[in-house]
Design a protein around this motif. Structure first.
Motif, short mmCIF file in Angstrom:
data_model
loop_
_atom_site.label_atom_id
_atom_site.label_comp_id
_atom_site.label_asym_id
_atom_site.label_seq_id
_atom_site.Cartn_x
_atom_site.Cartn_y
_atom_site.Cartn_z
N LEU A 1 91.80 51.36 64.99
CA LEU A 1 91.74 52.42 66.00
C LEU A 1 90.32 52.97 66.12
O LEU A 1 89.79 53.15 67.21
N GLN A 2 89.69 53.20 64.97
CA GLN A 2 88.33 53.74 65.00
C GLN A 2 87.33 52.74 65.55
O GLN A 2 86.45 53.10 66.34
N ASN A 3 87.48 51.47 65.14
CA ASN A 3 86.56 50.47 65.67
C ASN A 3 86.71 50.33 67.18
O ASN A 3 85.73 50.17 67.91
N ARG B 1 89.18 53.89 51.07
CA ARG B 1 89.36 52.44 50.99
C ARG B 1 88.53 51.83 49.86
O ARG B 1 89.00 50.96 49.13
N LEU C 1 95.82 53.65 55.92
CA LEU C 1 94.68 53.02 55.26
C LEU C 1 95.15 51.92 54.32
O LEU C 1 96.07 52.11 53.55
N ALA C 2 94.44 50.81 54.36
CA ALA C 2 94.78 49.73 53.44
C ALA C 2 93.84 49.77 52.26
O ALA C 2 92.73 50.26 52.36
N LYS C 3 94.28 49.25 51.15
CA LYS C 3 93.35 49.09 50.03
C LYS C 3 92.33 48.04 50.41
O LYS C 3 92.64 47.08 51.10
N MET C 4 91.12 48.25 49.91
CA MET C 4 90.06 47.27 50.12
C MET C 4 90.47 45.98 49.41
O MET C 4 90.83 45.99 48.24
N THR C 5 90.45 44.90 50.12
CA THR C 5 90.78 43.63 49.47
C THR C 5 89.70 42.63 49.78
O THR C 5 88.80 42.90 50.57
N LYS C 6 89.82 41.48 49.17
CA LYS C 6 88.82 40.45 49.47
C LYS C 6 89.27 39.57 50.63
O LYS C 6 88.60 38.62 50.99
N LYS D 1 96.50 59.12 56.54
CA LYS D 1 96.25 58.52 55.24
C LYS D 1 97.07 57.25 55.03
O LYS D 1 96.61 56.29 54.43
N GLU E 1 94.16 52.25 60.91
CA GLU E 1 93.22 53.33 61.17
C GLU E 1 91.83 52.78 61.50
O GLU E 1 91.16 53.25 62.41
N MET E 2 91.42 51.73 60.76
CA MET E 2 90.11 51.15 61.02
C MET E 2 90.09 50.48 62.39
O MET E 2 89.11 50.55 63.12
N ASP F 1 92.83 47.58 58.60
CA ASP F 1 94.06 48.35 58.68
C ASP F 1 94.15 49.08 60.01
O ASP F 1 93.21 49.05 60.81
N TYR G 1 85.06 63.67 63.89
CA TYR G 1 85.24 62.21 63.92
C TYR G 1 84.44 61.53 62.81
O TYR G 1 84.91 60.61 62.15
N VAL H 1 88.90 43.73 68.28
CA VAL H 1 88.03 44.17 67.18
C VAL H 1 88.53 43.56 65.87
O VAL H 1 89.69 43.17 65.77
N HIS H 2 87.65 43.51 64.88
CA HIS H 2 88.06 43.15 63.52
C HIS H 2 88.36 44.43 62.76
O HIS H 2 87.64 45.41 62.90
N GLU I 1 81.42 45.77 64.04
CA GLU I 1 82.12 47.02 64.34
C GLU I 1 81.50 48.20 63.59
O GLU I 1 81.31 49.28 64.14
N ASP J 1 89.70 53.41 46.23
CA ASP J 1 91.01 52.91 45.86
C ASP J 1 91.11 51.44 46.24
O ASP J 1 92.10 50.98 46.80
N GLY J 2 90.07 50.69 45.97
CA GLY J 2 90.02 49.31 46.44
C GLY J 2 89.95 48.32 45.30
O GLY J 2 90.75 48.38 44.37
N THR J 3 88.99 47.43 45.34
CA THR J 3 88.83 46.48 44.25
C THR J 3 88.09 47.17 43.10
O THR J 3 87.52 48.24 43.28
#
Lengths: 248, 110
Positions: B51-53, A143, B13-18, B10, B48-49, B46, A132, B42-43, A33, A146-148
């Motif tokens: 929707l964009q993907n 992301r 959006l999810a926090k980046m996780t593993k 805003k 927003e991602m 969150d 966009y 799509v993968h 993606e 504010d992530g890991t």
């Protein structure tokens, strides 16, 4: 006319070179993606560059837009140096893209008021695309920041590494002053407040620190570049130079 | 104004996780007034991602005017074993099909 040609080439080259850099992600994106997303942005930038180079070719009168893209040497390119910086890891690319997208957004808003109808029309068309792009890069920056711990550390470093290339966004030289006075070009100094507003907000949402302004790189307005541009051009221009009349 | 524009979405959006990203189903409305149609998936991490993907993968050639994305896990599906009990009984009841009506002229999407 030479002034307008050079001014148009500056905008065109900035899109062209950033597009070329981003296209290096094609087939190497972190996910399918994202690969497509980055390639889409790259194609939008090529589209903008194409419109501007067509216009430059018209002003020039002798060279085609392809000549301008493929037959000029490094010192004849006027793209901002930030655009030629390497992709690095995904976070590096996102940070570079976010800083550029924010700049493009504000720059094209100003340029859309230009009394040069062609530049104004290209600016208006570009705003939709850039809006966009900014949404994409800004969201990723938040992301990652504010992530890991690892992603935060990485983008903080990306930001610090590239910060010295952001000074060029707001530079004015004689040509800029002339174009701005003729209401054709943009007063870059005026872009700074809004750029700061957006960058500060997003960095705070991303919970990363804004680097201190210190030494800023400069030179692209005179065709001076980092050593990275030459290598890029060698690859980009190889085919049309080796086979001058090659057609699709 | 620009600042407001960039602050939109805003909360999506999810926090980046593993964690591995999840699969989202994509529905696109090609024209105002038409139903959203399933286009693929799509993968994304969150909303927003996703929707964009979806926008990047499925609407590059001006295919749509609106996109819905739904987490695949939120879709309840019948299973192949249900097929006989769900669908077969309607086969011999032709009166359930509106084939005896004349279509009004100009009605394209009935």
């Amino acid at each position: 006319m030479q002034d307008l040609l050079k001014y148009t080439l500056r905008i065109a080259d900035t899109s062209l070179i950033l597009g070329q850099r981003l296209s290096e992600w094609c087939s190497k994106g972190p996910t399918l993606e994202e690969d497509i997303a980055l390639s889409n942005i790259s194609l939008d930038l090529f589209g903008q560059a194409n419109g501007l180079l067509e216009y430059a070719s018209k002003i020039d009168g002798s060279r085609t837009s392809d000549d301008l893209a493929f037959k000029r040497n490094e010192r004849e390119f006027y793209n901002l140096q930030i655009c030629e910086q390497e992709n690095g890891h995904f976070g590096d690319t996102i940070v570079r893209q976010f800083l550029c997208d924010t700049y493009f957004m504000i720059f094209y808003q100003e340029l859309s008021k230009s009394e040069d109808e062609t530049l104004a029309a290209i600016a208006n068309k570009s705003i939709k695309e850039v809006s966009y792009h900014l949404r994409h890069s800004k969201n990723w920056l938040i992301r990652l920041g504010d992530g890991t711990d690892e992603s935060k550390e990485k983008v903080q470093k990306s930001l610090e590494d590239i910060w010295k290339y952001t000074g060029e966004f707001f530079e004015m030289d004689d040509l800029d002053n002339l174009m701005s006075a003729q209401k054709i070009g943009v007063n870059n100094i005026k872009l700074k407040d809004e750029w700061n507003l957006i960058v500060n907000q997003v960095l705070s949402d991303a919970k990363i620190k804004r680097p201190e302004d210190s030494y800023m790189m400069t030179g692209s307005k005179k065709g001076l570049h980092t050593e990275l541009l030459g290598k890029m051009l060698a690859e980009m221009q190889y085919l049309p130079r080796a086979y001058p009349n090659a057609k699709w | 104004m620009l600042l407001k524009h960039i602050q939109k979405n805003k909360n999506n959006l999810a926090k980046m996780t593993k964690d591995k990203s999840t699969v989202w189903e994509v529905f696109i409305q090609s024209k105002n007034g038409l139903a959203h149609k399933h286009f693929g998936n799509v993968h994304a991490e969150d909303k927003e991602m996703a929707l964009q993907n979806a926008r990047d993968l499925y609407t590059r050639r001006n295919e749509g005017s609106c996109i819905w994305v739904v987490r695949s896990e939120h879709i309840v599906s019948s299973v192949p074993e249900d097929e006989a009990s769900f669908f077969d009984p309607s086969n011999d009841k032709v009166y359930r099909h509106p084939t005896f009506y004349k279509m009004p002229e100009g009605a394209k999407y009935i």
